[in-house]
Scaffold this motif. Sequence first.
Motif, PDB file in Angstrom:
ATOM      1  N   LEU A 103       0.825  -1.209   0.000  1.00  0.00           N
ATOM      2  CA  LEU A 103       0.000   0.000   0.000  1.00  0.00           C
ATOM      3  C   LEU A 103       0.860   1.261   0.000  1.00  0.00           C
ATOM      4  CD1 LEU A 103      -2.913  -0.884   2.473  1.00  0.00           C
ATOM      5  CD2 LEU A 103      -2.898  -0.985  -0.018  1.00  0.00           C
ATOM      6  N   LEU A 104       1.939   1.251   0.769  1.00  0.00           N
ATOM      7  CA  LEU A 104       2.843   2.407   0.771  1.00  0.00           C
ATOM      8  C   LEU A 104       3.388   2.670  -0.625  1.00  0.00           C
ATOM      9  CD1 LEU A 104       5.006   2.015   4.029  1.00  0.00           C
ATOM     10  CD2 LEU A 104       3.185   3.659   3.594  1.00  0.00           C
ATOM     11  N   ALA A 105       3.799   1.613  -1.304  1.00  0.00           N
ATOM     12  CA  ALA A 105       4.355   1.769  -2.646  1.00  0.00           C
ATOM     13  C   ALA A 105       3.284   2.193  -3.644  1.00  0.00           C
ATOM     14  CB  ALA A 105       5.000   0.455  -3.091  1.00  0.00           C
ATOM     15  N   CYS A 118      12.858   5.708 -13.051  1.00  0.00           N
ATOM     16  CA  CYS A 118      12.474   6.879 -13.857  1.00  0.00           C
ATOM     17  C   CYS A 118      12.483   8.154 -13.023  1.00  0.00           C
ATOM     18  CB  CYS A 118      11.104   6.661 -14.486  1.00  0.00           C
ATOM     19  SG  CYS A 118      11.085   5.476 -15.840  1.00  0.00           S
ATOM     20  N   ALA A 119      12.100   8.048 -11.742  1.00  0.00           N
ATOM     21  CA  ALA A 119      12.122   9.223 -10.864  1.00  0.00           C
ATOM     22  C   ALA A 119      13.544   9.749 -10.706  1.00  0.00           C
ATOM     23  CB  ALA A 119      11.531   8.871  -9.497  1.00  0.00           C
ATOM     24  N   LEU A 120      14.506   8.829 -10.541  1.00  0.00           N
ATOM     25  CA  LEU A 120      15.897   9.243 -10.410  1.00  0.00           C
ATOM     26  C   LEU A 120      16.396   9.911 -11.693  1.00  0.00           C
ATOM     27  CD1 LEU A 120      18.531   9.286  -8.785  1.00  0.00           C
ATOM     28  CD2 LEU A 120      19.025   6.988  -9.673  1.00  0.00           C
ATOM     29  N   PHE A 144      11.282  16.630  -5.419  1.00  0.00           N
ATOM     30  CA  PHE A 144      10.155  15.678  -5.373  1.00  0.00           C
ATOM     31  C   PHE A 144      10.549  14.354  -6.016  1.00  0.00           C
ATOM     32  CE2 PHE A 144       6.555  13.680  -7.542  1.00  0.00           C
ATOM     33  CZ  PHE A 144       5.760  13.380  -6.452  1.00  0.00           C
ATOM     34  N   PHE A 145      11.214  14.422  -7.166  1.00  0.00           N
ATOM     35  CA  PHE A 145      11.628  13.190  -7.836  1.00  0.00           C
ATOM     36  C   PHE A 145      12.655  12.426  -7.016  1.00  0.00           C
ATOM     37  CE2 PHE A 145      10.160  15.486 -11.773  1.00  0.00           C
ATOM     38  CZ  PHE A 145       9.112  14.627 -12.033  1.00  0.00           C
ATOM     39  N   PHE A 146      13.541  13.117  -6.314  1.00  0.00           N
ATOM     40  CA  PHE A 146      14.477  12.437  -5.413  1.00  0.00           C
ATOM     41  C   PHE A 146      13.711  11.742  -4.280  1.00  0.00           C
ATOM     42  CE2 PHE A 146      17.967  15.345  -6.986  1.00  0.00           C
ATOM     43  CZ  PHE A 146      18.754  14.326  -7.485  1.00  0.00           C
ATOM     44  N   PHE A 147      12.650  12.389  -3.799  1.00  0.00           N
ATOM     45  CA  PHE A 147      11.827  11.796  -2.756  1.00  0.00           C
ATOM     46  C   PHE A 147      11.163  10.510  -3.268  1.00  0.00           C
ATOM     47  CE2 PHE A 147       7.369  11.388  -1.354  1.00  0.00           C
ATOM     48  CZ  PHE A 147       7.567  11.047  -0.028  1.00  0.00           C
ATOM     49  N   VAL A 148      10.585  10.557  -4.474  1.00  0.00           N
ATOM     50  CA  VAL A 148       9.940   9.376  -5.061  1.00  0.00           C
ATOM     51  C   VAL A 148      10.963   8.249  -5.251  1.00  0.00           C
ATOM     52  CG1 VAL A 148       8.774   8.464  -7.124  1.00  0.00           C
ATOM     53  CG2 VAL A 148       8.120  10.690  -6.187  1.00  0.00           C
ATOM     54  N   PHE A 149      12.160   8.625  -5.700  1.00  0.00           N
ATOM     55  CA  PHE A 149      13.224   7.629  -5.872  1.00  0.00           C
ATOM     56  C   PHE A 149      13.543   6.923  -4.557  1.00  0.00           C
ATOM     57  CE2 PHE A 149      17.856   7.298  -5.016  1.00  0.00           C
ATOM     58  CZ  PHE A 149      18.082   6.080  -5.648  1.00  0.00           C
ATOM     59  N   ALA A 150      13.784   7.691  -3.492  1.00  0.00           N
ATOM     60  CA  ALA A 150      14.163   7.108  -2.200  1.00  0.00           C
ATOM     61  C   ALA A 150      13.033   6.265  -1.621  1.00  0.00           C
ATOM     62  CB  ALA A 150      14.553   8.223  -1.225  1.00  0.00           C
ATOM     63  N   PHE A 151      11.814   6.798  -1.701  1.00  0.00           N
ATOM     64  CA  PHE A 151      10.640   6.111  -1.147  1.00  0.00           C
ATOM     65  C   PHE A 151      10.386   4.808  -1.899  1.00  0.00           C
ATOM     66  CE2 PHE A 151       6.063   5.465  -0.523  1.00  0.00           C
ATOM     67  CZ  PHE A 151       5.949   5.664   0.838  1.00  0.00           C
ATOM     68  N   GLY A 152      10.390   4.893  -3.241  1.00  0.00           N
ATOM     69  CA  GLY A 152      10.129   3.713  -4.054  1.00  0.00           C
ATOM     70  C   GLY A 152      11.219   2.663  -3.924  1.00  0.00           C
TER      71      GLY A 152
END
Length: 537
Positions: A35-37, A107-109, A191-199
């Motif tokens: 769910l987090l992902a 892709c976020a990275l 934001f994209f760095f955040f998505v990269f780290a989270f994902g």
Amino acid sequence: MPINLLHQIQQLLNWPQQLVAVEKRNVFVVYFLVLLATSLDNLNSTAALTMTANIEKEFHTDSSTASWVLSGYALTLGSFIMISGKIADIIGPHNLFLIGLTSVWICALICACIPHSSIITLIVFRAIQGIGASSLVPSTIALAANYFTGRYAKYLPAAIIGFIISLTGTLGFGIILGGAFSETLIGYRSFFFFVFAFGFFCDLVLLFLIIPIKKTTEHANLKMKNIDFIGSALVIVGILLIILGLTEGGENWRSPKAYMPLIVGFFTFVCALVFEILYIQRFKTKHRHLDKASDWRLQMELLFPPDIIRIPNFLPFLIVCGLYYATFTMMLAVGIEYYSFIEEASPIISAIKVFPLTVGLVFGAIIYRASYYEKVGLRNMFILSAAFTLGSCVWFSRTNYEVLNSYWKFGIGSLFLYGYGMNIFFNIYIGAVVANTPLHLQGVVNGIYQTCSQVLLSIGNALVPSILGNLQRATNERMKHELHAKFQSVFYVIMGFHATVFFIMVLFVRNLKKKEEPESEMIDDSVKNEDVCVSTT
């Protein structure tokens, strides 16, 4: 994706999953991480609404071009989601989920590191990211249906509530995060760095802990080589062109760039339906007595299995779900743009002002109790949902910059009630679809629902700018008055959609029955030891 490559990826994913014993994995922990992902789906969509201005500034481009950072993602997400659902049924939703999640953070990275020399590169990788994200929602619903069955069936309603919170809660947070990250030193890139780290974190943990689903005999009969590639190509091209036309229509409906893709896309999609329903399905019915190995058409796995029509309320739910997606995105856009361009609020303040809509959605999911809904009657709750959303839309339309404390009178309460009313529908609809869909069709059925929703969402996205036109901050009374009148026109369209929802709920939705126990026989572990795994506590 070539079949051999997909098989190799599947084998690669199986290796780390063998390092942790299945009996030591916890289905609730795994589903929570899933769910987090999955929340990255809506975070990537809604954050772009408030990042566009910063992207426009950094790339020295116009707003129309910058908006394609969002549109490119939505374009491929809506086009591939049905195919992703079908592939999830074939290779296992746990495998497709990991593949899709990996592509999202990669892709976020890349998006975060792209130089400001050309925005086209950013748009391309956002489109690729949308393809990966198209696998998340169908796979998550399929995982919920497979994980919470048998002795875990009593947890299915809670699992669905968690899924709803995961999706709806991120809608408001995505808008706020997009605006907040845009104010940092590196702007949208943060934001994209955040998505990269989270994902990456979610993907790494799930790579070792995700629980492979049990395969039914129907699952075992599904083969990647038998997928309808002709129908798949027609569907992808058709939906791609339809969404492209709708996106361009937001700028100018009279432009050939708008109406030509719509026309060609519509007929391409119809060709896919004709090919499957009038040709392949008829051939399979006519020659059902023959050995399947005797003809490739008998082996073909349809994108639109005839069994889906037997799902209770399939067509009414399909239409209503799409209309709710369209009206939701229109309400969100109208709220943000009204507060931004008429009341001259900052992107973050505008996002906070519409946040009660998300609060209403989450609140409805938290307080949901199936027993309460059943006492009122599920069909009656659907009608109540339609009445709430229509009434709160009328209430919100009274918003007027000339009225003192307009937001507190017409904004905060109406947005909260609107979110709560929508949640009533989604609480019941998702549970009903999951409960009444065979396990081997969970991916494709939810893919069909999500495809319809994405197309209607694109219609909503296109209608708002086509009615409002090119927006500029209203700096004088005359500009504010004219812009306010345009917003009222958008509200009339939203009310019309909700009136249609109410009409469908009253006349076409039937009462729901309790789920019957599945009759599918589970295949023996010794026969499919490589592909079969049991869920664990």
